[in-house]
Structure formats: C-alpha cells, structure tokens
Write a protein that holds these residues in place. Structure first.
Motif, PDB file in Angstrom:
ATOM      1  N   ARG A 162     -10.722 -14.307  -7.752  1.00 11.49           N
ATOM      2  CA  ARG A 162     -10.737 -13.105  -6.915  1.00 11.49           C
ATOM      3  C   ARG A 162     -11.978 -13.065  -6.047  1.00 11.49           C
ATOM      4  N   GLU A 163     -13.108 -13.487  -6.591  1.00 10.18           N
ATOM      5  CA  GLU A 163     -14.349 -13.472  -5.816  1.00 10.18           C
ATOM      6  C   GLU A 163     -14.272 -14.430  -4.628  1.00 10.18           C
ATOM      7  N   VAL A 164     -13.641 -15.601  -4.823  1.00 10.43           N
ATOM      8  CA  VAL A 164     -13.472 -16.538  -3.712  1.00 10.43           C
ATOM      9  C   VAL A 164     -12.635 -15.883  -2.612  1.00 10.43           C
ATOM     10  N   GLU A 165     -11.526 -15.257  -3.007  1.00 10.17           N
ATOM     11  CA  GLU A 165     -10.669 -14.610  -2.019  1.00 10.17           C
ATOM     12  C   GLU A 165     -11.386 -13.443  -1.340  1.00 10.17           C
ATOM     13  N   ASP A 166     -12.212 -12.726  -2.093  1.00 12.34           N
ATOM     14  CA  ASP A 166     -12.996 -11.641  -1.496  1.00 12.34           C
ATOM     15  C   ASP A 166     -13.924 -12.171  -0.408  1.00 12.34           C
ATOM     16  N   GLN A 167     -14.595 -13.264  -0.697  1.00  9.91           N
ATOM     17  CA  GLN A 167     -15.526 -13.832   0.276  1.00  9.91           C
ATOM     18  C   GLN A 167     -14.795 -14.345   1.513  1.00  9.91           C
ATOM     19  N   LEU A 168     -13.612 -14.932   1.299  1.00 11.90           N
ATOM     20  CA  LEU A 168     -12.840 -15.413   2.441  1.00 11.90           C
ATOM     21  C   LEU A 168     -12.325 -14.253   3.292  1.00 11.90           C
ATOM     22  N   ALA A 169     -11.928 -13.156   2.638  1.00 14.13           N
ATOM     23  CA  ALA A 169     -11.395 -12.003   3.370  1.00 14.13           C
ATOM     24  C   ALA A 169     -12.485 -11.281   4.154  1.00 14.13           C
ATOM     25  N   THR A 170     -13.679 -11.174   3.576  1.00 12.90           N
ATOM     26  CA  THR A 170     -14.770 -10.459   4.251  1.00 12.90           C
ATOM     27  C   THR A 170     -15.557 -11.363   5.195  1.00 12.90           C
ATOM     28  N   GLY A 171     -15.425 -12.674   4.974  1.00 13.59           N
ATOM     29  CA  GLY A 171     -16.207 -13.603   5.790  1.00 13.59           C
ATOM     30  C   GLY A 171     -17.647 -13.729   5.371  1.00 13.59           C
ATOM     31  N   GLN A 172     -17.972 -13.177   4.196  1.00  8.60           N
ATOM     32  CA  GLN A 172     -19.343 -13.226   3.707  1.00  8.60           C
ATOM     33  C   GLN A 172     -19.396 -13.777   2.288  1.00  8.60           C
ATOM     34  N   PRO A 173     -20.215 -14.752   2.040  1.00 12.19           N
ATOM     35  CA  PRO A 173     -21.056 -15.459   3.006  1.00 12.19           C
ATOM     36  C   PRO A 173     -20.217 -16.424   3.857  1.00 12.19           C
ATOM     37  N   GLU A 185       4.513  -1.492  -5.592  1.00 11.72           N
ATOM     38  CA  GLU A 185       3.109  -1.139  -5.430  1.00 11.72           C
ATOM     39  C   GLU A 185       2.188  -2.243  -5.898  1.00 11.72           C
ATOM     40  N   ARG A 186       2.748  -3.288  -6.433  1.00 10.93           N
ATOM     41  CA  ARG A 186       1.898  -4.395  -6.901  1.00 10.93           C
ATOM     42  C   ARG A 186       1.361  -5.191  -5.724  1.00 10.93           C
ATOM     43  N   LEU A 187       0.090  -5.489  -5.776  1.00 10.62           N
ATOM     44  CA  LEU A 187      -0.521  -6.330  -4.752  1.00 10.62           C
ATOM     45  C   LEU A 187      -0.049  -7.767  -4.952  1.00 10.62           C
ATOM     46  N   GLN A 188       0.460  -8.375  -3.911  1.00 14.50           N
ATOM     47  CA  GLN A 188       0.976  -9.734  -3.997  1.00 14.50           C
ATOM     48  C   GLN A 188      -0.144 -10.741  -3.732  1.00 14.50           C
ATOM     49  N   TYR A 189      -0.095 -11.847  -4.497  1.00 13.88           N
ATOM     50  CA  TYR A 189      -1.120 -12.882  -4.318  1.00 13.88           C
ATOM     51  C   TYR A 189      -0.499 -14.248  -4.516  1.00 13.88           C
ATOM     52  N   ASP A 190      -0.801 -15.148  -3.614  1.00 21.09           N
ATOM     53  CA  ASP A 190      -0.384 -16.544  -3.718  1.00 21.09           C
ATOM     54  C   ASP A 190      -1.477 -17.393  -3.072  1.00 21.09           C
ATOM     55  N   PRO A 191      -2.213 -18.180  -3.877  1.00 21.47           N
ATOM     56  CA  PRO A 191      -3.316 -18.965  -3.311  1.00 21.47           C
ATOM     57  C   PRO A 191      -2.869 -20.066  -2.366  1.00 21.47           C
ATOM     58  N   HIS A 192      -1.577 -20.404  -2.372  1.00 24.85           N
ATOM     59  CA  HIS A 192      -1.103 -21.425  -1.435  1.00 24.85           C
ATOM     60  C   HIS A 192      -1.196 -20.931   0.006  1.00 24.85           C
ATOM     61  N   THR A 193      -0.961 -19.642   0.200  1.00 22.86           N
ATOM     62  CA  THR A 193      -1.000 -19.074   1.543  1.00 22.86           C
ATOM     63  C   THR A 193      -2.173 -18.139   1.750  1.00 22.86           C
ATOM     64  N   GLY A 194      -2.672 -17.567   0.669  1.00 20.04           N
ATOM     65  CA  GLY A 194      -3.740 -16.580   0.776  1.00 20.04           C
ATOM     66  C   GLY A 194      -3.180 -15.186   0.951  1.00 20.04           C
ATOM     67  N   PRO A 195      -3.918 -14.164   0.522  1.00 17.55           N
ATOM     68  CA  PRO A 195      -3.425 -12.785   0.631  1.00 17.55           C
ATOM     69  C   PRO A 195      -3.564 -12.240   2.048  1.00 17.55           C
ATOM     70  N   ASP A 196      -2.789 -11.199   2.324  1.00 17.14           N
ATOM     71  CA  ASP A 196      -2.962 -10.476   3.572  1.00 17.14           C
ATOM     72  C   ASP A 196      -4.330  -9.793   3.564  1.00 17.14           C
ATOM     73  N   ARG A 197      -5.111 -10.035   4.605  1.00 15.66           N
ATOM     74  CA  ARG A 197      -6.512  -9.587   4.592  1.00 15.66           C
ATOM     75  C   ARG A 197      -6.629  -8.070   4.442  1.00 15.66           C
ATOM     76  N   SER A 198      -5.848  -7.315   5.219  1.00 17.11           N
ATOM     77  CA  SER A 198      -5.974  -5.852   5.165  1.00 17.11           C
ATOM     78  C   SER A 198      -5.497  -5.298   3.826  1.00 17.11           C
ATOM     79  N   ASP A 199      -4.382  -5.834   3.304  1.00 16.15           N
ATOM     80  CA  ASP A 199      -3.890  -5.386   1.995  1.00 16.15           C
ATOM     81  C   ASP A 199      -4.894  -5.725   0.899  1.00 16.15           C
ATOM     82  N   TRP A 200      -5.475  -6.894   1.010  1.00 14.17           N
ATOM     83  CA  TRP A 200      -6.402  -7.358  -0.021  1.00 14.17           C
ATOM     84  C   TRP A 200      -7.656  -6.486  -0.062  1.00 14.17           C
ATOM     85  N   LEU A 201      -8.263  -6.288   1.080  1.00 17.19           N
ATOM     86  CA  LEU A 201      -9.497  -5.497   1.125  1.00 17.19           C
ATOM     87  C   LEU A 201      -9.237  -4.015   0.891  1.00 17.19           C
TER      88      LEU A 201
END
Length: 348
Positions: free
Chosen positions: A67-78, A17-33
C-alpha cells in the motif's frame, strides 16, 4: 408510473463500496487517494489473498508495504519511487513484479538506513531507494517474484544460479551442486539439521550479500523440500535439468557431474550416520559404499580427462563408464531403501 425503490420486482443494483485494487494495472489515482488508509490496505490484502500468494505478503505488515508503494506512486512523492517504477517498466518488468520488488526493498534494513541518511543538503532527506536496485539484477526480477510466490520450479534454479554466480561463487553452491547435496542429505538415515544444510549451500551470507528482492534462502529451502519429498515418496528426486544424460560419457559434463559433486560433498556430513545405521549389517554397508562410489564416479574430473586422452583404446574404462551409467537409476532407488525403511535383515 415508475416503480418505487421498494418494489421487489425492480431490485436496485447494489453499490460496490469496496475499493478495487490490481497491481497489474494500478489503482485509479483519485479513488485511491480519496479512500482512507485502512481501506487501501484492505484492498491490497484482498488482492494478495485472492491470488493465493503464499509468501508473507498476506500478513498485515506486508500489505502495508504494498500500500505504501502505491501511495507514493499516486502522490508522486518521493519522485524517486515513480522514476524507479518507470525504469523497471521500460526494461520490460511487469508492474506487479515491480511493485513487489519495491515493497520488499522498502521493508529492508538497507532502505531504512538510506532513508535516514542526509541528502544533497542537510535539510532534505535522501530516500535512496534507487540505490537498492543494481542494473544487473533487473533481469532476474521475474524469476525472483515467481520463486517467492509459489512452490518449487525452474525459477528457483535461476535464483540460485544467479546468486551463486553474481554474489557468492566461492562459498555457495550452484543449483546442480545444491541438488546433489540435498539428495545426499535427504537420503541419510540421520536427519541433517537445517543450519548445516544452509551453511553448506549458501554459506549463511545471504542477508549480507544478496539483494532483498532475491529470495535465495527460500529458493534453497524449496529445493531441499522438493528433493526430500521425492525421496520419502519414492519419486524422482533429481530435478529434470540435472538428470543424467543418455550418453554415459556426457555424465562427466555439467550439470549431472556437478550434481555428483554435490552428493560427494555430503560425505563428511552423513558418513557417521550411515556407519551407525548399518553397523550390524556389513553386506548392506558395503552395498551403500558401492552406490556412493558409483555416484561419485562421474564427479571425478581426472576420470573425464583420462577418457578424452585415451580415445577408443581404453576399452575397460569405457566399459566401466557404461556399467556405472546403466546402474545409476537402480542405485539411487536402492539408496532410498537402505536409508529409511527397516533394514532388511534377510539381505545380510
């Protein structure tokens, strides 16, 4: 007959159930959001800790920045964040380095000021994060990341020299000069305070002149730590890139000559401490002065000019050069002994 889930002979696989994260590849967008913010932050923190990052990214606040950087990349905002990451990747910057640089920039006072400034219209904010990344700085990002995430190494040399050349050539020291300065301070019998060290090495202007993702202060600090540890452990305190060359006359050229200039620059800082330390031992003090002269010798540009002008005629000068060069290693080791152990009264 199919086994029941309770049958010990047929253990059911555990659900991860742990959310996986690796900045080399980036998280899965749907799992992340789809995960709560706290879980996303914990996933970042686990990665930072598991990769033994000694810099402040292991702190909760810093994990929030990643986490905030990844959030912005996943949502596309800004959209500016996605465009900037894309540009860095196109320039060959690794994704983990790009995310780190953005996290550092987004935590800076400069970014907070930009994000609050008006945009093209009075109703829309201008995030302005792209304005924090000068094109000339992109090539130094890999070395900056390495210098920020580990002990002393070649990356620190690159960061220091880049800062010195690009941002503060007048008040800061290049790597070779700073290494000599660190050596002179580390071998002094009286402790040199940190603010004195850094004032000389980078002029205390780092926060005003260097980009937030260039860890200049850390690089200078790690350089002094490396030299100081080597001094006290009786090791080689001169970094490999500034070792004296085999050819004595080549010692007048950079980088060893610059190292000697840095050592010479410590004289106003440490002279009084040396005088007090060896006040009752005139012969040892004379030995100290002779060592200082031998290390200052190759920092003298006039001597270098004389060598080139004199050719092979001035044999006495060449003999002096060879003699001083041959005694460098012994002189440096002796300086260790004069500074810190109990003074050998039998020598006087």
């Amino acid at each position: 007959m199919e086994p029941s889930p309770e049958d010990d002979r047929w253990p059911m696989p555990e659900k991860n159930e742990r959310l996986q994260y690796d900045p080399h590849t980036g998280p899965d967008r749907s799992d992340w959001l789809g995960a709560p913010e706290a879980e996303r932050t914990l996933a970042v923190r686990r990665w930072l800790k598991s990769n033994d990052m000694p810099f402040p990214c292991c702190l909760p606040r810093s994990a929030d920045e990643w986490r905030e950087v990844e959030d912005q990349l996943a949502t596309g905002q800004p959209p500016e964040t996605g465009r900037l990451i894309g540009h860095l990747l196109e320039r060959g910057v690794e994704r983990v380095v790009a995310v780190w640089a953005l996290a550092e920039a987004m935590n800076s006072q400069q970014y907070r000021q930009l994000s609050q400034s008006p945009g093209p219209s009075d109703q829309s904010p201008s995030f302005g994060i792209e304005r924090l990344f000068d094109e000339r700085d992109l090539d130094i990002l890999p070395a900056a990341f390495e210098a920020a995430t580990g002990g002393f190494g070649p990356a620190h040399e690159k960061v220091i020299d880049y800062y010195h050349e690009q941002f503060d050539p007048d008040d800061s020291m290049s790597f070779a000069v700073a290494a000599g300065f660190c050596f002179g301070c580390a071998t002094a019998p009286k402790f040199v305070r940190n603010h004195v060290l850094y004032e000389h090495m980078y002029g205390n202007h780092v926060s005003e002149r260097a980009p937030v993702y260039l860890p200049v202060a850390d690089a200078y600090r790690e350089l002094f730590r490396f030299v100081s540890d080597a001094v006290f452990e009786q090791g080689e305190a001169i970094p490999p890139s500034v070792q004296p060359p085999e050819d004595p006359e080549a010692c007048f050229a950079s980088p060893f000559s610059d190292w000697c200039k840095g050592f010479r620059a410590t004289h106003p800082v440490v002279a009084q401490g040396w005088e007090a330390h060896l006040a009752g031992h005139p012969k040892l003090y004379a030995e100290y002065l002779a060592i200082v002269d031998s290390l200052r010798f190759f920092a003298d540009e006039d001597e270098a000019a004389r060598i080139h002008d004199a050719g092979s005629a001035e044999k006495s000068l060449r003999s002096t050069i060879e003699r001083v060069h041959a005694g460098l290693a012994d002189a440096i080791r002796r300086l260790f002994g004069l500074a810190h152990p109990v003074v050998d009264r039998g020598r006087d």
